[in-house]
Design an enzyme around this catalytic site. Structure first.
Site, PDB file in Angstrom:
ATOM      1  N   ASP A   2      -1.497   7.810  -2.677  1.00 12.77           N
ATOM      2  CA  ASP A   2      -2.549   7.958  -3.681  1.00 12.77           C
ATOM      3  C   ASP A   2      -3.737   7.062  -3.333  1.00 12.77           C
ATOM      4  O   ASP A   2      -3.555   5.967  -2.802  1.00 12.77           O
ATOM      5  CB  ASP A   2      -1.997   7.592  -5.068  1.00 12.77           C
ATOM      6  CG  ASP A   2      -2.885   8.110  -6.187  1.00 12.77           C
ATOM      7  OD1 ASP A   2      -3.728   8.992  -5.916  1.00 12.77           O
ATOM      8  OD2 ASP A   2      -2.743   7.620  -7.320  1.00 12.77           O
ATOM      9  N   HIS A  19      -9.331  12.141   2.514  1.00 10.12           N
ATOM     10  CA  HIS A  19      -8.109  12.870   2.879  1.00 10.12           C
ATOM     11  C   HIS A  19      -7.931  12.915   4.400  1.00 10.12           C
ATOM     12  O   HIS A  19      -6.818  12.838   4.901  1.00 10.12           O
ATOM     13  CB  HIS A  19      -8.154  14.299   2.318  1.00 10.12           C
ATOM     14  CG  HIS A  19      -8.151  14.345   0.813  1.00 10.12           C
ATOM     15  ND1 HIS A  19      -7.312  13.567   0.045  1.00 10.12           N
ATOM     16  CD2 HIS A  19      -8.889  15.070  -0.069  1.00 10.12           C
ATOM     17  CE1 HIS A  19      -7.528  13.826  -1.240  1.00 10.12           C
ATOM     18  NE2 HIS A  19      -8.484  14.721  -1.339  1.00 10.12           N
ATOM     19  N   LEU A 113      14.950  10.610  11.866  1.00 11.13           N
ATOM     20  CA  LEU A 113      14.258  10.455  10.582  1.00 11.13           C
ATOM     21  C   LEU A 113      14.114  11.818   9.914  1.00 11.13           C
ATOM     22  O   LEU A 113      13.661  12.779  10.531  1.00 11.13           O
ATOM     23  CB  LEU A 113      12.859   9.852  10.800  1.00 11.13           C
ATOM     24  CG  LEU A 113      11.933   9.806   9.579  1.00 11.13           C
ATOM     25  CD1 LEU A 113      12.441   8.833   8.519  1.00 11.13           C
ATOM     26  CD2 LEU A 113      10.511   9.418   9.977  1.00 11.13           C
TER      27      LEU A 113
HETATM   28  C1  IPE Z   1      -4.396  11.541  -2.235  1.00 13.81           C
HETATM   29  O1  IPE Z   1      -5.164  10.770  -3.066  1.00 13.81           O
HETATM   30  C2  IPE Z   1      -3.342  12.388  -2.896  1.00 13.81           C
HETATM   31  C3  IPE Z   1      -3.501  13.844  -2.671  1.00 13.81           C
HETATM   32  C4  IPE Z   1      -3.339  14.731  -3.632  1.00 13.81           C
HETATM   33  C5  IPE Z   1      -3.786  14.351  -1.335  1.00 13.81           C
HETATM   34  P1  IPE Z   1      -6.027  11.314  -4.285  1.00 13.81           P
HETATM   35  O2  IPE Z   1      -6.740  12.529  -3.886  1.00 13.81           O
HETATM   36  O3  IPE Z   1      -5.142  11.431  -5.481  1.00 13.81           O
HETATM   37  O4  IPE Z   1      -7.054  10.144  -4.469  1.00 13.81           O
HETATM   38  P2  IPE Z   1      -7.584   9.517  -5.831  1.00 13.81           P
HETATM   39  O5  IPE Z   1      -6.401   9.189  -6.688  1.00 13.81           O
HETATM   40  O6  IPE Z   1      -8.464  10.533  -6.467  1.00 13.81           O
HETATM   41  O7  IPE Z   1      -8.293   8.297  -5.384  1.00 13.81           O
HETATM   42 MG    MG Z   2      -4.732  10.310  -7.139  1.00 12.52          MG
END
Ligand code: IPE
Ligand code: MG
Length: 225
Positions: A2, A19, A113
């Site tokens: 996140d 991303h 893994l």
């Molecule tokens: C990555 O972070 C999680 C995914 C869904 C790819 P976020 O996209 O949730 O980033 P924030 O929480 O808005 O900062």
């Molecule tokens: Mg998020």
């Protein structure tokens, strides 16, 4: 995983660039997990609720997942990593679904893994679908888990030992709710694009320092009566 979006926004960049950086971090963290002797790693890439995001962000993420799988498959085979995509498969783009199946097939011999990538995943939906599949049959914990693993395509899954959430929020957001019944929870403010192998090791170290009693008492306490 996140914090990609907030990390990018804080730098005046579009969320999607967070991303892209986040996907690179996945590679380094998977490598560290292999080297740290972690046997199973599940990454929460896209939840069933993430469909609510703007279409452009969603389609960019779907393309990124596919690109990640294509670029990592061979490395996974070389390093003994078995990939599984867990979650629903009927709503993701057909191209991604086919690539996911190829990645699973290509890496199926990996024993070092178990890498699970949760895509269009919801723990609550998985439980409802498993219960539906049981169709009124008597259930045990084990048979229910088997059904859940069937509906999410997860293969044999053990309980989660350690759950790490980056990005500063302290919640589970519908991730592996059943499997986390006795998981040790670890929350860090580090945003996913900055999460490093050292951060992973710090979490693992903290995990080893925890006293896991599973509802019982410490051995020394039990011995003392
Ligand atoms: C990555 O972070 C999680 C995914 C869904 C790819 P976020 O996209 O949730 O980033 P924030 O929480 O808005 O900062
Ligand atoms: Mg998020």
């Amino acid at each position: 995983m996140d914090g990609n979006g907030r990390w990018a926004t804080a730098r005046g960049r579009p969320r999607t660039s967070g991303h892209v950086v986040g996907a690179r971090v996945v590679r380094t963290i998977v490598e560290s997990a292999e080297n740290a002797g972690i046997g199973a790693l599940t990454l929460y890439a896209f939840s069933a609720d993430n469909w609510k995001r703007p279409t452009r962000e969603v389609s960019m993420l779907m393309r990124l997942f596919r690109r990640y799988l294509l670029s990592e498959m061979d490395r996974c085979v070389q390093n003994g990593v078995r990939m599984r995509i867990i979650g629903r498969r009927d709503r993701i783009p057909a191209e991604l679904r086919r690539t996911a199946e190829t990645a699973e097939e290509t890496t199926r011999g990996g024993t070092r893994l178990d890498l699970r990538i949760a895509l269009d995943y919801s723990a609550r939906d998985a439980m409802v679908m498993a219960a539906e599949r049981a169709g009124g049959r008597a259930l045990t914990r084990d048979s229910f888990v088997r059904l859940m693993n069937e509906v999410t395509h997860a293969g044999p899954v053990r309980d989660v030992d350690l759950l790490i959430r980056t990005g500063g929020e302290q919640r589970l957001s519908d991730f592996l709710l059943w499997e986390c019944a006795y998981a040790e929870l670890y929350f860090t403010d580090v945003m996913w694009p900055e999460f490093s192998p050292a951060d992973l090791l710090a979490a693992v170290r903290e995990f080893h320092a925890r006293d896991r009693r599973y509802g019982g008492v410490q051995e020394s306490v039990a011995a003392a009566g």
